[in-house]
Design a protein around this motif. Structure first.
Motif, PDB file in Angstrom:
ATOM      1  N   GLY A  95     -22.864  44.003   6.450  1.00  0.00           N
ATOM      2  CA  GLY A  95     -23.901  43.787   7.461  1.00  0.00           C
ATOM      3  C   GLY A  95     -24.569  45.102   7.829  1.00  0.00           C
ATOM      4  N   ASP A  96     -25.515  45.039   8.758  1.00  0.00           N
ATOM      5  CA  ASP A  96     -26.278  46.230   9.129  1.00  0.00           C
ATOM      6  C   ASP A  96     -25.503  47.202  10.007  1.00  0.00           C
ATOM      7  OD1 ASP A  96     -28.510  45.546   7.679  1.00  0.00           O
ATOM      8  OD2 ASP A  96     -29.426  44.438   9.330  1.00  0.00           O
ATOM      9  N   ASN A  97     -24.543  46.724  10.786  1.00  0.00           N
ATOM     10  CA  ASN A  97     -23.837  47.588  11.734  1.00  0.00           C
ATOM     11  C   ASN A  97     -22.331  47.538  11.510  1.00  0.00           C
ATOM     12  OD1 ASN A  97     -26.183  48.404  13.208  1.00  0.00           O
ATOM     13  ND2 ASN A  97     -26.242  46.350  14.092  1.00  0.00           N
ATOM     14  N   VAL A  98     -21.875  48.000  10.364  1.00  0.00           N
ATOM     15  CA  VAL A  98     -20.436  48.022  10.118  1.00  0.00           C
ATOM     16  C   VAL A  98     -19.795  49.091  10.998  1.00  0.00           C
ATOM     17  CG1 VAL A  98     -20.636  47.130   7.777  1.00  0.00           C
ATOM     18  CG2 VAL A  98     -20.602  49.581   8.134  1.00  0.00           C
ATOM     19  N   GLN A  99     -18.592  48.810  11.459  1.00  0.00           N
ATOM     20  CA  GLN A  99     -17.881  49.716  12.352  1.00  0.00           C
ATOM     21  C   GLN A  99     -17.014  50.688  11.558  1.00  0.00           C
ATOM     22  OE1 GLN A  99     -18.403  49.649  15.781  1.00  0.00           O
ATOM     23  NE2 GLN A  99     -20.054  48.346  15.008  1.00  0.00           N
ATOM     24  N   PRO A 100     -16.757  51.884  12.107  1.00  0.00           N
ATOM     25  CA  PRO A 100     -15.848  52.817  11.435  1.00  0.00           C
ATOM     26  C   PRO A 100     -14.458  52.208  11.286  1.00  0.00           C
ATOM     27  CG  PRO A 100     -17.058  53.917  13.196  1.00  0.00           C
ATOM     28  CD  PRO A 100     -17.336  52.450  13.322  1.00  0.00           C
ATOM     29  N   VAL A 101     -13.811  52.501  10.173  1.00  0.00           N
ATOM     30  CA  VAL A 101     -12.480  51.971   9.880  1.00  0.00           C
ATOM     31  C   VAL A 101     -11.500  53.134   9.806  1.00  0.00           C
ATOM     32  CG1 VAL A 101     -11.062  50.821   8.135  1.00  0.00           C
ATOM     33  CG2 VAL A 101     -13.367  49.988   8.613  1.00  0.00           C
ATOM     34  N   THR A 102     -10.366  52.970  10.490  1.00  0.00           N
ATOM     35  CA  THR A 102      -9.275  53.943  10.397  1.00  0.00           C
ATOM     36  C   THR A 102      -7.992  53.179  10.102  1.00  0.00           C
ATOM     37  OG1 THR A 102     -10.321  55.442  11.971  1.00  0.00           O
ATOM     38  CG2 THR A 102      -7.974  55.745  11.585  1.00  0.00           C
ATOM     39  N   SER A 104       2.670  54.414   7.371  1.00  0.00           N
ATOM     40  CA  SER A 104       3.802  55.325   7.201  1.00  0.00           C
ATOM     41  C   SER A 104       5.052  54.598   6.700  1.00  0.00           C
ATOM     42  CB  SER A 104       4.095  56.051   8.518  1.00  0.00           C
ATOM     43  OG  SER A 104       4.377  55.117   9.534  1.00  0.00           O
ATOM     44  N   SER A 105       4.884  53.597   5.862  1.00  0.00           N
ATOM     45  CA  SER A 105       6.020  52.925   5.228  1.00  0.00           C
ATOM     46  C   SER A 105       6.392  53.668   3.947  1.00  0.00           C
ATOM     47  CB  SER A 105       5.664  51.468   4.907  1.00  0.00           C
ATOM     48  OG  SER A 105       5.415  50.747   6.091  1.00  0.00           O
ATOM     49  N   ARG A 106       7.436  53.210   3.267  1.00  0.00           N
ATOM     50  CA  ARG A 106       7.806  53.853   2.003  1.00  0.00           C
ATOM     51  C   ARG A 106       6.698  53.679   0.970  1.00  0.00           C
ATOM     52  NH1 ARG A 106      12.782  51.360   0.020  1.00  0.00           N
ATOM     53  NH2 ARG A 106      12.365  52.651  -1.780  1.00  0.00           N
ATOM     54  N   ILE A 107       6.129  52.464   0.868  1.00  0.00           N
ATOM     55  CA  ILE A 107       5.018  52.181  -0.044  1.00  0.00           C
ATOM     56  C   ILE A 107       3.827  51.767   0.809  1.00  0.00           C
ATOM     57  CG2 ILE A 107       4.169  50.704  -1.909  1.00  0.00           C
ATOM     58  CD1 ILE A 107       7.129  50.370  -2.761  1.00  0.00           C
ATOM     59  N   ASN A 108       2.707  52.474   0.638  1.00  0.00           N
ATOM     60  CA  ASN A 108       1.505  52.219   1.426  1.00  0.00           C
ATOM     61  C   ASN A 108       0.344  51.872   0.498  1.00  0.00           C
ATOM     62  OD1 ASN A 108       2.678  52.995   4.016  1.00  0.00           O
ATOM     63  ND2 ASN A 108       2.723  55.041   3.140  1.00  0.00           N
ATOM     64  N   ILE A 109      -0.337  50.766   0.815  1.00  0.00           N
ATOM     65  CA  ILE A 109      -1.491  50.335   0.030  1.00  0.00           C
ATOM     66  C   ILE A 109      -2.625  50.035   1.004  1.00  0.00           C
ATOM     67  CG2 ILE A 109      -2.393  48.614  -1.581  1.00  0.00           C
ATOM     68  CD1 ILE A 109       0.602  48.119  -2.383  1.00  0.00           C
ATOM     69  N   ALA A 110      -3.758  50.696   0.816  1.00  0.00           N
ATOM     70  CA  ALA A 110      -4.912  50.480   1.700  1.00  0.00           C
ATOM     71  C   ALA A 110      -6.175  50.329   0.869  1.00  0.00           C
ATOM     72  CB  ALA A 110      -5.073  51.641   2.672  1.00  0.00           C
ATOM     73  N   ARG A 111      -7.011  49.360   1.274  1.00  0.00           N
ATOM     74  CA  ARG A 111      -8.299  49.161   0.612  1.00  0.00           C
ATOM     75  C   ARG A 111      -9.341  48.894   1.678  1.00  0.00           C
ATOM     76  NH1 ARG A 111      -9.450  45.552  -4.494  1.00  0.00           N
ATOM     77  NH2 ARG A 111      -9.625  47.578  -5.427  1.00  0.00           N
ATOM     78  N   VAL A 112     -10.462  49.613   1.564  1.00  0.00           N
ATOM     79  CA  VAL A 112     -11.592  49.430   2.477  1.00  0.00           C
ATOM     80  C   VAL A 112     -12.835  49.178   1.636  1.00  0.00           C
ATOM     81  CG1 VAL A 112     -13.038  50.484   4.246  1.00  0.00           C
ATOM     82  CG2 VAL A 112     -10.580  50.926   4.232  1.00  0.00           C
ATOM     83  N   ILE A 113     -13.530  48.084   1.931  1.00  0.00           N
ATOM     84  CA  ILE A 113     -14.801  47.770   1.281  1.00  0.00           C
ATOM     85  C   ILE A 113     -15.835  47.616   2.388  1.00  0.00           C
ATOM     86  CG2 ILE A 113     -16.081  46.147  -0.171  1.00  0.00           C
ATOM     87  CD1 ILE A 113     -13.337  45.323  -1.366  1.00  0.00           C
ATOM     88  N   GLN A 114     -16.852  48.453   2.352  1.00  0.00           N
ATOM     89  CA  GLN A 114     -17.909  48.413   3.368  1.00  0.00           C
ATOM     90  C   GLN A 114     -19.256  48.308   2.673  1.00  0.00           C
ATOM     91  OE1 GLN A 114     -16.623  52.199   5.131  1.00  0.00           O
ATOM     92  NE2 GLN A 114     -16.406  51.105   7.075  1.00  0.00           N
ATOM     93  N   ILE A 115     -19.963  47.222   2.937  1.00  0.00           N
ATOM     94  CA  ILE A 115     -21.309  47.031   2.406  1.00  0.00           C
ATOM     95  C   ILE A 115     -22.237  47.012   3.619  1.00  0.00           C
ATOM     96  CG2 ILE A 115     -22.816  45.598   0.972  1.00  0.00           C
ATOM     97  CD1 ILE A 115     -20.296  46.607  -0.510  1.00  0.00           C
ATOM     98  N   GLY A 116     -22.864  48.141   3.886  1.00  0.00           N
ATOM     99  CA  GLY A 116     -23.713  48.268   5.066  1.00  0.00           C
ATOM    100  C   GLY A 116     -25.178  48.284   4.697  1.00  0.00           C
ATOM    101  N   GLY A 117     -26.013  48.345   5.710  1.00  0.00           N
ATOM    102  CA  GLY A 117     -27.456  48.421   5.493  1.00  0.00           C
ATOM    103  C   GLY A 117     -27.874  49.861   5.258  1.00  0.00           C
ATOM    104  N   THR A 118     -28.852  50.312   5.997  1.00  0.00           N
ATOM    105  CA  THR A 118     -29.344  51.674   5.835  1.00  0.00           C
ATOM    106  C   THR A 118     -28.628  52.654   6.745  1.00  0.00           C
ATOM    107  OG1 THR A 118     -31.064  51.257   7.471  1.00  0.00           O
ATOM    108  CG2 THR A 118     -31.633  50.885   5.143  1.00  0.00           C
ATOM    109  N   GLY A 119     -27.690  52.174   7.561  1.00  0.00           N
ATOM    110  CA  GLY A 119     -26.972  53.023   8.504  1.00  0.00           C
ATOM    111  C   GLY A 119     -25.813  53.756   7.863  1.00  0.00           C
ATOM    112  N   THR A 120     -24.899  54.204   8.727  1.00  0.00           N
ATOM    113  CA  THR A 120     -23.742  54.985   8.310  1.00  0.00           C
ATOM    114  C   THR A 120     -22.512  54.090   8.208  1.00  0.00           C
ATOM    115  OG1 THR A 120     -24.631  56.941   9.406  1.00  0.00           O
ATOM    116  CG2 THR A 120     -22.279  56.949   8.928  1.00  0.00           C
TER     117      THR A 120
END
Length: 146
Positions: free
Chosen positions: A43-50, A54-70
């Motif tokens: 969307g046009d106004n995606v929010q920052p993701v943090t 801190s587990s033994r095995i950590n898996i993280a995936r972030v997909i951001q499809i934004g407009g012309t913003g940050t």
């Protein structure tokens, strides 16, 4: 580019399948041994993701499809094995990944006018890949053995 189109099609299908999650989908499973977190935003106004894991095995995936913003994503992982993946599309894309563990793997793909990425890995087996498609690209990679 084919990957981005495939992700966009997947997001469109997910949106119609779950109307309650109109612009953001977040799934996570966490315990002492494994942490898995996935965040999908569009969307046009995606929010920052943090994401902090801190587990033994950590898996993280972030997909951001934004407009012309940050679009901003930060992933911090401290465990034995760490896997992080960021895919971003927007006017300005910012990704930070910090990993500390025996085995660290990170993958960043950014498409935008201005792309910025910082990757820090501390461990014996570090692997990182960054793809930036934009007019103004900035990247810093720091990899240290224990």
């Amino acid at each position: 580019m084919k990957r981005v189109l495939a992700v966009t099609a997947l997001l469109a299908a997910a949106c119609t399948a779950t109307p309650a999650s109109a612009g953001s989908v977040q799934r996570s499973v966490t315990n002492r041994n494994v942490s898995i977190e996935t965040v999908v935003q569009f969307g046009d106004n995606v929010q920052p993701v943090t994401i902090e894991e801190s587990s033994r095995i950590n898996i993280a995936r972030v997909i951001q499809i934004g407009g012309t913003g940050t679009v901003d994503a930060t992933i911090i992982q401290n465990g034995t094995r760490n896997y992080a993946n960021v895919i971003q599309v927007g006017g300005t894309t910012n990704a930070i990944i910090g990993q500390s563990g025996v085995s660290n793997t990170a993958d960043i793909t950014q498409i935008g006018n201005s792309t910025n990425a910082l990757l820090l890995q501390i461990g014996d087996m570090n692997s990182g890949a960054v793809r930036q498609f934009g007019r103004f690209n900035w990247l810093a990679i720091f990899q240290f053995g224990r």
